[in-house]
Design an enzyme around this catalytic site. Structure first.
Site, PDB file in Angstrom:
ATOM      1  CG  HIS A  91      -2.120  -0.881   1.043  1.00  0.00           C
ATOM      2  ND1 HIS A  91      -3.313  -0.663   1.677  1.00  0.00           N
ATOM      3  CD2 HIS A  91      -2.304  -1.978   0.267  1.00  0.00           C
ATOM      4  CE1 HIS A  91      -4.183  -1.597   1.314  1.00  0.00           C
ATOM      5  NE2 HIS A  91      -3.586  -2.407   0.464  1.00  0.00           N
ATOM      6  CE1 TYR A 127      -5.262   4.145   8.414  1.00  0.00           C
ATOM      7  CE2 TYR A 127      -5.929   3.927  10.707  1.00  0.00           C
ATOM      8  CZ  TYR A 127      -5.119   3.549   9.661  1.00  0.00           C
ATOM      9  OH  TYR A 127      -4.152   2.589   9.841  1.00  0.00           O
ATOM     10  CE  LYS A 132       4.094   3.574  13.188  1.00  0.00           C
ATOM     11  NZ  LYS A 132       3.975   2.863  11.918  1.00  0.00           N
TER      12      LYS A 132
HETATM   13  P1  RFL Z   1       1.329 -11.159  21.978  1.00  0.00           P
HETATM   14  O1  RFL Z   1       0.866 -11.260  20.546  1.00  0.00           O
HETATM   15  O2  RFL Z   1       0.329 -10.747  22.982  1.00  0.00           O
HETATM   16  O3  RFL Z   1       1.959 -12.571  22.373  1.00  0.00           O
HETATM   17  C1  RFL Z   1       2.319 -12.870  23.692  1.00  0.00           C
HETATM   18  C2  RFL Z   1       2.169 -14.362  23.885  1.00  0.00           C
HETATM   19  O4  RFL Z   1       2.577 -14.713  25.207  1.00  0.00           O
HETATM   20  C3  RFL Z   1       1.654 -15.669  25.719  1.00  0.00           C
HETATM   21  N1  RFL Z   1       1.713 -15.653  27.193  1.00  0.00           N
HETATM   22  C4  RFL Z   1       2.426 -16.552  27.905  1.00  0.00           C
HETATM   23  N2  RFL Z   1       3.191 -17.576  27.529  1.00  0.00           N
HETATM   24  C5  RFL Z   1       3.794 -18.326  28.509  1.00  0.00           C
HETATM   25  N3  RFL Z   1       3.649 -18.045  29.824  1.00  0.00           N
HETATM   26  C6  RFL Z   1       2.899 -17.020  30.252  1.00  0.00           C
HETATM   27  N4  RFL Z   1       2.767 -16.770  31.552  1.00  0.00           N
HETATM   28  C7  RFL Z   1       2.254 -16.216  29.268  1.00  0.00           C
HETATM   29  N5  RFL Z   1       1.452 -15.130  29.320  1.00  0.00           N
HETATM   30  C8  RFL Z   1       1.123 -14.810  28.057  1.00  0.00           C
HETATM   31  C9  RFL Z   1       0.325 -15.239  25.149  1.00  0.00           C
HETATM   32  O5  RFL Z   1      -0.620 -16.301  25.150  1.00  0.00           O
HETATM   33  C10 RFL Z   1       0.723 -14.804  23.741  1.00  0.00           C
HETATM   34  O6  RFL Z   1       0.644 -15.865  22.814  1.00  0.00           O
HETATM   35  O7  RFL Z   1       2.562 -10.161  22.111  1.00  0.00           O
HETATM   36  P2  RFL Z   1       3.764  -9.896  21.114  1.00  0.00           P
HETATM   37  O8  RFL Z   1       4.336 -11.179  20.595  1.00  0.00           O
HETATM   38  O9  RFL Z   1       4.636  -8.926  21.785  1.00  0.00           O
HETATM   39  O10 RFL Z   1       3.070  -9.205  19.816  1.00  0.00           O
HETATM   40  C11 RFL Z   1       2.455  -7.935  19.917  1.00  0.00           C
HETATM   41  C12 RFL Z   1       1.301  -7.835  18.918  1.00  0.00           C
HETATM   42  O11 RFL Z   1       0.463  -8.958  19.085  1.00  0.00           O
HETATM   43  C13 RFL Z   1       0.496  -6.540  19.093  1.00  0.00           C
HETATM   44  O12 RFL Z   1       1.341  -5.451  19.371  1.00  0.00           O
HETATM   45  C14 RFL Z   1      -0.331  -6.193  17.832  1.00  0.00           C
HETATM   46  O13 RFL Z   1      -1.325  -7.153  17.591  1.00  0.00           O
HETATM   47  C15 RFL Z   1      -0.980  -4.806  17.958  1.00  0.00           C
HETATM   48  N6  RFL Z   1      -1.836  -4.471  16.808  1.00  0.00           N
HETATM   49  C16 RFL Z   1      -1.294  -3.982  15.629  1.00  0.00           C
HETATM   50  N7  RFL Z   1       0.046  -3.863  15.491  1.00  0.00           N
HETATM   51  C17 RFL Z   1       0.590  -3.458  14.306  1.00  0.00           C
HETATM   52  O14 RFL Z   1       1.830  -3.332  14.211  1.00  0.00           O
HETATM   53  N8  RFL Z   1      -0.183  -3.169  13.199  1.00  0.00           N
HETATM   54  C18 RFL Z   1      -1.551  -3.268  13.243  1.00  0.00           C
HETATM   55  O15 RFL Z   1      -2.205  -3.073  12.222  1.00  0.00           O
HETATM   56  C19 RFL Z   1      -2.159  -3.658  14.511  1.00  0.00           C
HETATM   57  N9  RFL Z   1      -3.490  -3.786  14.610  1.00  0.00           N
HETATM   58  C20 RFL Z   1      -3.230  -4.607  16.907  1.00  0.00           C
HETATM   59  C21 RFL Z   1      -4.045  -4.257  15.782  1.00  0.00           C
HETATM   60  C22 RFL Z   1      -3.831  -5.096  18.082  1.00  0.00           C
HETATM   61  C23 RFL Z   1      -5.198  -5.210  18.148  1.00  0.00           C
HETATM   62  N10 RFL Z   1      -5.756  -5.731  19.360  1.00  0.00           N
HETATM   63  C24 RFL Z   1      -6.608  -6.856  19.402  1.00  0.00           C
HETATM   64  C25 RFL Z   1      -5.251  -5.259  20.599  1.00  0.00           C
HETATM   65  C26 RFL Z   1      -5.408  -4.355  15.851  1.00  0.00           C
HETATM   66  C27 RFL Z   1      -6.002  -4.810  17.054  1.00  0.00           C
HETATM   67  C28 RFL Z   1      -7.518  -4.876  17.090  1.00  0.00           C
HETATM   68  C1  PHB Z   2      -5.959  -4.149  10.674  1.00  0.00           C
HETATM   69  O1  PHB Z   2      -6.027  -4.424   9.469  1.00  0.00           O
HETATM   70  O2  PHB Z   2      -6.277  -4.956  11.550  1.00  0.00           O
HETATM   71  C2  PHB Z   2      -5.515  -2.788  11.079  1.00  0.00           C
HETATM   72  C3  PHB Z   2      -5.076  -1.901  10.126  1.00  0.00           C
HETATM   73  C4  PHB Z   2      -4.655  -0.628  10.503  1.00  0.00           C
HETATM   74  C5  PHB Z   2      -4.698  -0.261  11.823  1.00  0.00           C
HETATM   75  C6  PHB Z   2      -5.112  -1.171  12.789  1.00  0.00           C
HETATM   76  C7  PHB Z   2      -5.531  -2.449  12.429  1.00  0.00           C
HETATM   77  O3  PHB Z   2      -4.325   0.995  12.173  1.00  0.00           O
END
Ligand code: RFL
Ligand code: PHB
Length: 409
Positions: free
Chosen positions: A91, A220, A316
């Protein structure tokens, strides 16, 4: 991949009579833990990954969708970038919708040719899991009662229970990649850590559906009814979000109610083009900004959501997690190859410099695009004036574009 294969590997390697020994014990098999493990493996550093959930549960979580170039480069370095290149969508722009009209931010033109890649976190995780399983490396899913010990000394240990049997991993270092609710950050004495936090008075209601995206680029939207985001996973799969109340129950949102509300928050052309269908996944996520400082405690290193959270508006979170493990893998490899602790000593400060810039950007973009309960009509007018300025001023658009595609490592 079924959880069985991974569980089987764990059974062979974990004999409760002898502690398992590894160089780096990684707590959490989300994207940070798995990417770190793979980067280390490619450099000959061994690790064991333990995860509280099953592999299928981890793959079932629908989260990030937008990858910075820095993140895709790290996937390449880890040897798992092929599918992101082949199936990810490049994109070069995003659209901002306000006062009923869409305005394109040309990310590529404003950043000297940079872009983002739309490729789901689920797919990143799958690629990493498969690479780890293919290399026959140990991941232990479904662990309970995880506890960290001795990280203030030279011989840290990680203990856990699997199927009622206690296990111990002896290691040189522990990587706390276990997310916001994990055990790693909680194991640090309160006097050694400082937390910075802001909780937003709303959440995001997300829907994944097997329908073509409403528009080729992300939209957005700032509207009087609240924020909306149109994103996607492929040419046939869409991901949409609506700002909702922080305490709302997802059960009260039928698919029909979701699509009706989304249509109301779009411009007339997009509203008319919107294709709807049954949701594959529907969930509500709270919005939070959070940073824990420092990110290193002796031989324990925090990475990803374990150390910081951003509201998803700036896309992020996953990218910051990837950048952390980029720094951490380099520092650990340097430690083993050159017996140098320079990278390990600089880890926390290096990460936090980038983290706070992403925190600022995510907070700013969230504040600009959402309805806040306490700012009323004045708040909307102020946001609209700022958005007008943003799309009219090349300098302001460039600042948004530069941050959105990601700051250099
Ligand atoms: P995670 O993905 O939470 O993974 C952590 C893992 O640790 C496990 N865990 C344990 N394991 C062993 N012992 C324990 N005591 C434990 N406690 C927990 C958990 O089960 C899990 O599997 O963290 P990690 O790896 O640091 O990754 C971070 C990302 O997942 C997170 O920052 C992103 O998903 C945020 N996010 C987005 N980030 C982007 O860069 N671009 C995006 O477009 C974006 N969109 C989003 C998002 C997060 C969202 N939500 C649901 C908060 C959109 C949404 C809706
Ligand atoms: C997504 O596709 O889940 C998504 C995209 C952009 C954002 C957050 C989540 O800023």
């Amino acid at each position: 991949m079924s959880g069985f294969g991974v569980h089987f590997i764990a059974r062979i390697l974990c004999d409760d009579r002898f502690p398992m020994r590894t160089q780096v014990a990684i707590v959490g098999a989300g994207p940070s833990g798995l990417l770190l493990a793979q980067l280390l493996h490619r450099a000959g550093v061994d690790s064991v990954v333990i995860e509280r959930q099953s592999a299928d549960h981890v793959l079932g979580r629908i989260r990030a969708g937008v990858l910075e170039k820095v993140t895709v480069d790290l996937l390449d370095q880890a040897g798992v970038g092929q599918r992101a290149h082949a199936q990810g969508l490049v994109h070069e722009g995003i659209e901002l919708l306000f006062k009923g009209k869409r305005h394109r931010i040309d990310l590529s033109a404003l950043t000297g040719g940079s872009h983002v890649t739309v490729y789901g976190q689920t797919e990143v995780t799958r690629d990493l899991m498969e690479a780890r399983a293919a290399a026959g490396l140990p991941s232990v899913y479904g662990v309970q009662a995880v506890s960290l010990h001795g990280f203030d000394g030279a011989h840290p240990q990680v203990r856990y229970v699997l199927d009622g049997i206690a296990h111990e991993i002896e290691c040189d270092f522990i990587a706390g990649c276990d997310g916001y609710h994990g055990v790693s950050r909680a194991s640090v004495p309160a006097s050694a850590i400082r937390n910075y936090e802001r909780v937003y008075p709303f959440g995001w209601l997300g829907v994944l559906a097997e329908v073509p995206p409403v528009s080729p680029e992300l939209i957005y939207a700032n509207t009087e009814r609240g924020f909306a985001l149109c994103s996607m996973r492929s040419a046939t799969r869409s991901r949409y979000y609506l700002q909702c109340g922080a305490d709302e129950n997802v059960q009260t949102w039928s698919d029909e109610a979701f699509w009706d509300e989304l249509r109301r928050r779009l411009d007339p052309e997009a509203a008319q083009r919107l294709v709807t269908g049954p949701s594959i996944e529907k969930s509500i996520a709270p919005l939070r900004s959070f940073v824990a400082e420092p990110m290193r405690f002796g031989r324990l290193f925090l990475a990803g959501d374990a150390a910081h959270i951003v509201p998803p508006t700036g896309a992020k979170g996953l990218n910051l997690a990837a950048a952390d493990v980029g720094y951490l893998s380099r520092a650990l490899i340097e430690h083993y190859r050159e017996r140098s602790s320079a990278g390990l000593d600089a880890y926390s400060q290096r990460c936090l410099g980038r983290v706070w810039k992403a925190e600022r950007f995510s907070w700013w973009f969230t504040s600009l695009m959402h309805r806040f309960p306490d700012t009323g009509a004045f708040g909307l007018k102020r946001q609209e004036a700022e958005l007008d300025y943003l799309v009219q001023s090349r300098a302001a658009s460039a600042a948004l574009a530069e941050n959105y595609v990601g700051l250099p490592l």
